[in-house]
Design an enzyme around this catalytic site. Structure first.
Site, PDB file in Angstrom:
ATOM      1  N   HIS A  24       6.809   6.391 -19.436  1.00  7.58           N
ATOM      2  CA  HIS A  24       6.370   5.895 -18.158  1.00  7.58           C
ATOM      3  C   HIS A  24       6.914   7.135 -17.044  1.00  7.58           C
ATOM      4  O   HIS A  24       8.002   7.111 -16.980  1.00  7.58           O
ATOM      5  CB  HIS A  24       7.073   4.548 -17.945  1.00  7.58           C
ATOM      6  N   LYS A 169      -1.212   1.042  -9.551  1.00  7.91           N
ATOM      7  CA  LYS A 169      -0.699   2.098  -8.879  1.00  7.91           C
ATOM      8  C   LYS A 169      -0.525   3.366  -9.591  1.00  7.91           C
ATOM      9  O   LYS A 169      -0.128   3.030 -10.967  1.00  7.91           O
ATOM     10  CB  LYS A 169       0.925   1.442  -8.665  1.00  7.91           C
ATOM     11  N   LYS A 171       1.459   6.685 -10.465  1.00  9.83           N
ATOM     12  CA  LYS A 171       2.578   7.560 -10.086  1.00  9.83           C
ATOM     13  C   LYS A 171       2.349   9.018  -9.960  1.00  9.83           C
ATOM     14  O   LYS A 171       2.017   9.550 -11.037  1.00  9.83           O
ATOM     15  CB  LYS A 171       3.665   7.141 -11.012  1.00  9.83           C
ATOM     16  N   ASP A 200       2.014   6.030  -5.696  1.00 15.44           N
ATOM     17  CA  ASP A 200       3.575   6.161  -5.216  1.00 15.44           C
ATOM     18  C   ASP A 200       3.912   7.410  -5.659  1.00 15.44           C
ATOM     19  O   ASP A 200       3.787   7.822  -6.654  1.00 15.44           O
ATOM     20  CB  ASP A 200       4.293   4.969  -6.150  1.00 15.44           C
ATOM     21  N   GLU A 226       2.584   4.985  -1.087  1.00 14.30           N
ATOM     22  CA  GLU A 226       4.106   4.613  -1.174  1.00 14.30           C
ATOM     23  C   GLU A 226       4.786   5.732  -1.151  1.00 14.30           C
ATOM     24  O   GLU A 226       4.769   6.658  -1.823  1.00 14.30           O
ATOM     25  CB  GLU A 226       4.471   3.640  -2.242  1.00 14.30           C
ATOM     26  N   ASP A 251       9.547   2.527   0.437  1.00 16.24           N
ATOM     27  CA  ASP A 251      10.249   1.893  -0.719  1.00 16.24           C
ATOM     28  C   ASP A 251      11.649   2.418  -0.958  1.00 16.24           C
ATOM     29  O   ASP A 251      12.540   1.746  -0.503  1.00 16.24           O
ATOM     30  CB  ASP A 251       9.512   2.234  -2.067  1.00 16.24           C
ATOM     31  N   LYS A 275      12.308  -5.353  -2.742  1.00 16.71           N
ATOM     32  CA  LYS A 275      13.289  -5.490  -4.018  1.00 16.71           C
ATOM     33  C   LYS A 275      14.413  -5.807  -4.002  1.00 16.71           C
ATOM     34  O   LYS A 275      15.325  -5.673  -3.181  1.00 16.71           O
ATOM     35  CB  LYS A 275      13.301  -3.834  -4.354  1.00 16.71           C
ATOM     36  N   GLU A 329       4.164  -6.094  -8.011  1.00 16.99           N
ATOM     37  CA  GLU A 329       4.011  -5.169  -9.133  1.00 16.99           C
ATOM     38  C   GLU A 329       5.091  -5.910 -10.113  1.00 16.99           C
ATOM     39  O   GLU A 329       5.838  -5.166 -10.680  1.00 16.99           O
ATOM     40  CB  GLU A 329       4.550  -3.635  -8.870  1.00 16.99           C
TER      41      GLU A 329
END
Ligand code: MUC
Ligand code: MG
Length: 375
Positions: A24, A169, A171, A200, A226, A251, A275, A329
């Site tokens: 990831h 989303k 990255k 993001d 983001e 974020d 979060k 998410e």
């Protein structure tokens, strides 16, 4: 009347390393596995509360690492809780806040464990302890982060087909900007109007790059951007928030409830990623949500890619919110190949279903936990 108090007897912190379904890739780190910090809070009535304090990439993402979270709970926070009233979560969290600055990840796991225990004690789901849910399910975005455009498109199409996700989303930020923009636009064009595509940047750009890139992304149908620049550059965030054609979400800029207030006061974002780990727990994150609601800032239910415990601790808070305009998410458990709870959270028809059983609605699978815990 005699009120018999239930006391907190012990707090155990367990580091668990779990494999991910694929690497990831984030701007600051590529995850090959995820590390959870699981918290077991035992009370004098025999009830055990579960919590989770999980971050991404050691110290690459935030100020707390799995190892520092464990150490700080074991040495500083747990001793403050032991012997205290297990049913008084206000008093317990106040005691932690008085004695320990920051450490919101560690505090979030502890607050979650206290809520889980109290819910089990009263026979109520955590959402009901938080005032009551106004929805049962949460729509969940998926992050495309294989690093390969064709693979990401195939992954998104599969998710649409099996009706698991229709919000994606991407990255970006690790690579060269124009290459990243091409990657994002190719994915949006392949998916068309069947999906919401967002990015993001994880703070990777500077303002000069972000000004141009946000314009291109907005003009090409990207719905949300983001954290394009550093959390430190507040005035740059305010300018971007005024100029970007696509809305800007904060974020990393939110490391506390107080950060949320000052971002709102400055007009530095039009969406907040909520979060639990960045605010200090499911109750703390709702304080940030209330600041946003009062300021007219839209909400998104974020994740630190927690496992099932942290994911449901977040979900129980998010189902109490009036409006989650940008959805959530909360897909953490789906990124992992292994579970440490007996029944995994249920994802169906684009939604995460939030249990109505007492507490968080989870039980540990002792064998799996024993196998995956760090020795
Ligand atoms: C982040 O920065 O938002 C959330 C989803 C994901 O893929 O990474 C995280 C962290
Ligand atoms: Mg983010």
């Amino acid at each position: 009347i005699e009120v018999s108090q239930v006391l907190i007897e012990s707090v155990e912190t367990i580091i668990v390393d779990l494999p991910t379904i694929r690497p990831h890739k984030l701007a600051m780190h590529t995850m090959q596995h995820q590390t959870l910090v699981v918290i077991r809070l035992r009370c004098s009535d025999g009830i055990e509360g579960l919590g989770e304090s999980t971050t991404i990439g050691g110290l690459a993402y935030g100020n707390e690492s799995p190892e520092s979270i464990k150490q700080n709970i074991d040495s500083h926070l747990a001793p403050l809780l032991i012997g205290q009233d297990a049913a008084n979560i206000n008093a317990a969290m106040l005691r932690l806040d008085k004695a320990a600055k920051g450490n919101t990840f560690a505090k979030s796991g502890l607050e979650s464990a206290l809520l889980d225990a109290q819910g089990k004690r009263l026979g109520l789901p955590v959402s009901e302890l938080l005032g009551g849910r106004v929805r049962d399910g949460l729509e969940v975005a998926w992050t495309l982060a294989s690093g390969d455009t064709a693979k990401d498109i195939a992954e998104a199409q599969h998710m649409l087909e099996i009706r698991r996700h229709r919000i994606f989303k991407l990255k970006i930020g690790a690579g060269e900007v124009d290459r990243d923009l091409k990657h994002v636009i190719a994915i949006k064009q392949a998916l068309g109007d069947t999906a919401s595509v967002r990015v993001d940047v994880n703070q990777a750009w500077d303002e000069s790059v972000a000004l141009r890139a946000c314009r291109i992304l907005g003009d090409n149908g990207i719905d949300l951007i983001e954290q394009p620049i550093s959390r430190i550059n507040r005035s740059g965030q305010v300018r971007l928030n005024q100029r970007s054609p696509a809305p800007i979400m904060a974020d990393e800029s939110i490391e506390s409830v107080e950060d949320a207030f000052s971002l709102a006061a400055d007009g530095a974002a039009s969406i907040f990623a909520l979060k639990i780990a960045k605010n200090g727990g499911p109750r703390a994150v709702l304080r940030t949500a209330q600041i946003a609601e009062a300021a007219g800032i839209a909400l998104y239910g974020g994740t630190m890619l927690e496992g099932s415990i942290g994911t449901l601790a977040s979900a129980h808070a998010f189902v109490t919110l009036k409006q989650l305009t940008w959805h959530t998410e909360l897909f953490g458990p789906l990124l992992l190949t292994e579970e440490i709870v007996t029944e995994a959270p249920v994802y169906r028809d684009f939604q995460l279903h939030v249990p109505r059983t007492p507490g968080l609605g989870l039980a540990l699978d002792e064998e799996r936990l024993a196998f995956f815990r760090r020795k």
